[in-house]
Design an enzyme around this catalytic site. Structure first.
Site, short mmCIF file in Angstrom:
data_model
loop_
_atom_site.label_atom_id
_atom_site.label_comp_id
_atom_site.label_asym_id
_atom_site.label_seq_id
_atom_site.Cartn_x
_atom_site.Cartn_y
_atom_site.Cartn_z
N ASN A 199 32.39 35.48 46.33
CA ASN A 199 33.73 35.26 45.75
C ASN A 199 34.77 35.81 46.71
O ASN A 199 34.44 36.30 47.79
CB ASN A 199 33.82 35.92 44.37
CG ASN A 199 33.54 37.40 44.44
OD1 ASN A 199 34.29 38.15 45.06
ND2 ASN A 199 32.45 37.83 43.83
N ILE A 249 25.85 45.96 36.10
CA ILE A 249 25.76 47.34 36.59
C ILE A 249 26.62 48.27 35.75
O ILE A 249 26.21 49.36 35.35
CB ILE A 249 26.21 47.40 38.08
CG1 ILE A 249 25.35 46.44 38.90
CG2 ILE A 249 26.11 48.82 38.62
CD1 ILE A 249 25.89 46.16 40.28
N PHE A 260 36.83 46.99 35.51
CA PHE A 260 37.94 46.09 35.81
C PHE A 260 37.64 44.78 35.09
O PHE A 260 36.48 44.43 34.89
CB PHE A 260 38.05 45.84 37.32
CG PHE A 260 38.98 46.80 38.01
CD1 PHE A 260 38.66 48.14 38.12
CD2 PHE A 260 40.18 46.36 38.55
CE1 PHE A 260 39.51 49.03 38.74
CE2 PHE A 260 41.05 47.23 39.18
CZ PHE A 260 40.72 48.58 39.28
N LYS A 268 31.11 46.80 26.48
CA LYS A 268 30.39 47.59 27.49
C LYS A 268 30.47 49.09 27.21
O LYS A 268 29.92 49.89 27.95
CB LYS A 268 30.93 47.28 28.89
CG LYS A 268 30.76 45.80 29.31
CD LYS A 268 30.93 45.59 30.81
CE LYS A 268 31.00 44.10 31.14
NZ LYS A 268 30.72 43.79 32.54
O1 PMT Z 1 38.76 43.15 46.23
P1 PMT Z 1 40.17 42.66 46.14
O2 PMT Z 1 40.44 41.45 46.99
O3 PMT Z 1 41.17 43.77 46.35
O4 PMT Z 1 40.39 42.13 44.62
C1 PMT Z 1 40.36 43.05 43.58
C2 PMT Z 1 39.61 42.49 42.33
C3 PMT Z 1 40.38 41.30 41.77
C4 PMT Z 1 38.19 42.05 42.73
C5 PMT Z 1 39.54 43.69 41.30
O5 PMT Z 1 40.84 44.08 40.97
C6 PMT Z 1 38.76 43.27 40.05
O6 PMT Z 1 39.28 42.70 39.13
N1 PMT Z 1 37.45 43.58 40.04
C7 PMT Z 1 36.52 43.19 38.96
C8 PMT Z 1 36.10 41.77 39.21
C9 PMT Z 1 35.10 41.30 38.17
O7 PMT Z 1 33.98 40.98 38.52
O8 PMT Z 1 35.50 41.34 36.92
P2 PMT Z 1 34.62 40.87 35.64
O9 PMT Z 1 35.62 40.74 34.57
O10 PMT Z 1 33.79 39.69 35.97
O11 PMT Z 1 33.65 42.09 35.41
C10 PMT Z 1 33.92 43.15 34.49
C11 PMT Z 1 33.46 44.47 35.04
O12 PMT Z 1 32.03 44.51 35.08
C12 PMT Z 1 33.93 44.79 36.43
O13 PMT Z 1 34.24 46.16 36.45
C13 PMT Z 1 32.73 44.50 37.30
O14 PMT Z 1 32.67 45.38 38.46
C14 PMT Z 1 31.59 44.83 36.37
N2 PMT Z 1 30.36 44.03 36.60
C15 PMT Z 1 30.40 42.67 36.43
C16 PMT Z 1 29.24 41.94 36.59
C17 PMT Z 1 28.05 42.61 36.92
N3 PMT Z 1 26.92 41.92 37.08
N4 PMT Z 1 28.04 43.93 37.07
C18 PMT Z 1 29.18 44.66 36.93
O15 PMT Z 1 29.15 45.88 37.09
#
Ligand code: PMT
Length: 398
Positions: A209, A306, A322, A340
């Site tokens: 991504n 994770i 996030f 979560k």
């Molecule tokens: O890296 P940059 O270009 O600066 O951009 C920043 C960002 C947009 C990536 C950052 O601000 C952000 O939003 N990060 C989280 C992106 C994400 O995967 O969001 P999600 O809504 O899909 O996931 C929710 C949370 O679960 C996140 O904290 C993610 O790290 C975590 N996760 C998700 C999937 C997974 N399999 N394991 C995880 O730990």
């Protein structure tokens, strides 16, 4: 930034020694008093006369120098600074300090001082990743010595990789952050994930991504500036490691999980900034997929979550997630906070050129019973405010 701070600037032998003149000049500009101490090898790379001119003080290099010792002896010199900064710090120098050697003036000062010590490693990438150097680095960190860098990039030897000395401004920021910051997270271990993951399809292709790692690296930097001991687990990005941060590079979600979960039990705060791929190809062949039919179907399987796994750990860390959403930001963010079992979530709108790979961002923080909008700002600024809110809520709970 460093007004009236006394900095003992050690310089060791390496090609990056030429940058020490600029560093010394910038330290003086930042208000510091600078006393340069050079190893013999450093004098082969840059003249002590140059350093004397830019620091405004006579350079010291010899331990057995009756004239210099008659002025400020080496023990007085070790007591003089507010901080010791060695830049560049060669692999050999790291090894000598890690093992407590005192075979020249600079290593003797390092052994004889109780002031905060900062080392800015600079060496070839293979020397840096060599297990001998890494074990020395671990020893140094265990003793509370802070490492500034090294950075990633082109090296003097013609190779590219980790081992480049950070630039003067980055070093001064790292130093100033620790010397002048309000250390609200001193004594706390913070684990941060950043960047994208790559999920292989075959030996040459992968799913990924647009995450650049900027947000996560800014969070790690802000936590370190608040005195935390920070470990940053990062997917593939092109960013320098922030000062005073331990960095672990991974590629896939499974590798990120393997790096994070065993460390999470020991962390006080976990911040999941990484854009972890929710799915990976069921089969990642060891041969390149050949062009054949007009249509090709890809079967995907779920990756481990994770953040959810860490949040479910018994007596686990304070967990901050996030949420990256193209629509219904608030509803999805609140749902993730609850599902979560998080202590806080930072929601950002994505798509249409927002958040991913940008220098600016806007965050909406949610925690059980409250929320706050952090208006659009540089990711570095947002990260500082976010970490302040995290520290407040973390301390309120502990
Ligand atoms: O890296 P940059 O270009 O600066 O951009 C920043 C960002 C947009 C990536 C950052 O601000 C952000 O939003 N990060 C989280 C992106 C994400 O995967 O969001 P999600 O809504 O899909 O996931 C929710 C949370 O679960 C996140 O904290 C993610 O790290 C975590 N996760 C998700 C999937 C997974 N399999 N394991 C995880 O730990």
């Amino acid at each position: 930034m460093l007004k009236d701070r006394r900095i003992l600037l050690g310089i060791t032998g390496g090609i990056a020694a030429y940058k020490a003149a600029e560093l010394s000049r910038r330290l003086v500009e930042a208000g510091a008093e600078v006393q340069v101490v050079m190893t013999r090898a450093a004098c082969a790379f840059i003249s002590p006369m140059t350093l004397q001119a830019v620091s405004g003080r006579a350079v010291r290099s010899e331990l057995m120098d009756p004239e210099a010792e008659a002025g400020m002896g080496h023990i007085e010199l070790a007591r003089w600074p507010d901080a010791v900064l060695v830049a560049p710090a060669s692999a050999h120098f790291l090894a000598r300090v890690a093992h407590g050697l005192a075979d020249d003036l600079l290593t003797t000062l390092c052994l004889a001082t109780d002031k905060p010590m900062f080392l800015a490693p600079a060496m070839n990438r293979l020397m840096w990743t060599n297990p001998a150097t890494q074990s020395n680095v671990s020893r140094l960190r265990e003793r509370g010595i802070r490492l500034l860098g090294p950075g990633v990039g082109a090296q003097a030897c013609g190779e590219t990789g980790v081992g480049r000395m950070l630039g003067p401004l980055e070093l001064i920021q790292g130093l100033a952050g620790t010397l002048t910051g309000d250390h609200v997270l001193e004594g706390n271990r913070v684990l941060v994930t950043a960047g994208p993951t790559r999920e292989p399809l075959d030996p040459v292709r992968f799913m990924t991504n647009r995450s650049s790692g900027k947000m996560g690296f800014a969070v790690a930097q802000a936590a370190a500036a608040m005195g935390a001991q920070v470990t940053l687990v990062s997917g593939p990005v092109a960013l320098d490691t922030p000062a005073n941060v331990e960095r672990i590079d991974v590629e896939t979600a499974a590798e990120m999980q393997a790096a994070v979960v065993p460390r999470a039990g020991d962390a006080h705060i976990f911040i999941a900034t990484a854009a972890v791929s929710d799915y990976r190809p069921l089969v990642a062949g060891d041969r390149k997929i050949k062009k054949s039919a007009d249509r090709l179907q890809l079967e995907l399987v779920r990756n481990p979550d994770i953040l959810a796994e860490v949040a479910a750990l018994p007596s686990g860390p304070f967990c901050v997630g996030f949420a990256a959403e193209t629509h219904d930001l608030e509803a999805y963010a609140r749902a993730k906070l609850t599902a979560k079992g998080l202590d806080m979530i930072a929601a950002n709108a994505v798509g249409n050129g927002l958040a991913f790979d940008r220098d600016q961002n806007t965050l909406h923080l949610f925690w059980p019973g409250g929320d706050e909008i952090l208006p659009t700002a540089a990711k570095t600024e947002l990260a500082s405010v976010l970490m302040r809110r995290v520290a407040e809520r973390f301390h309120a709970q502990n």
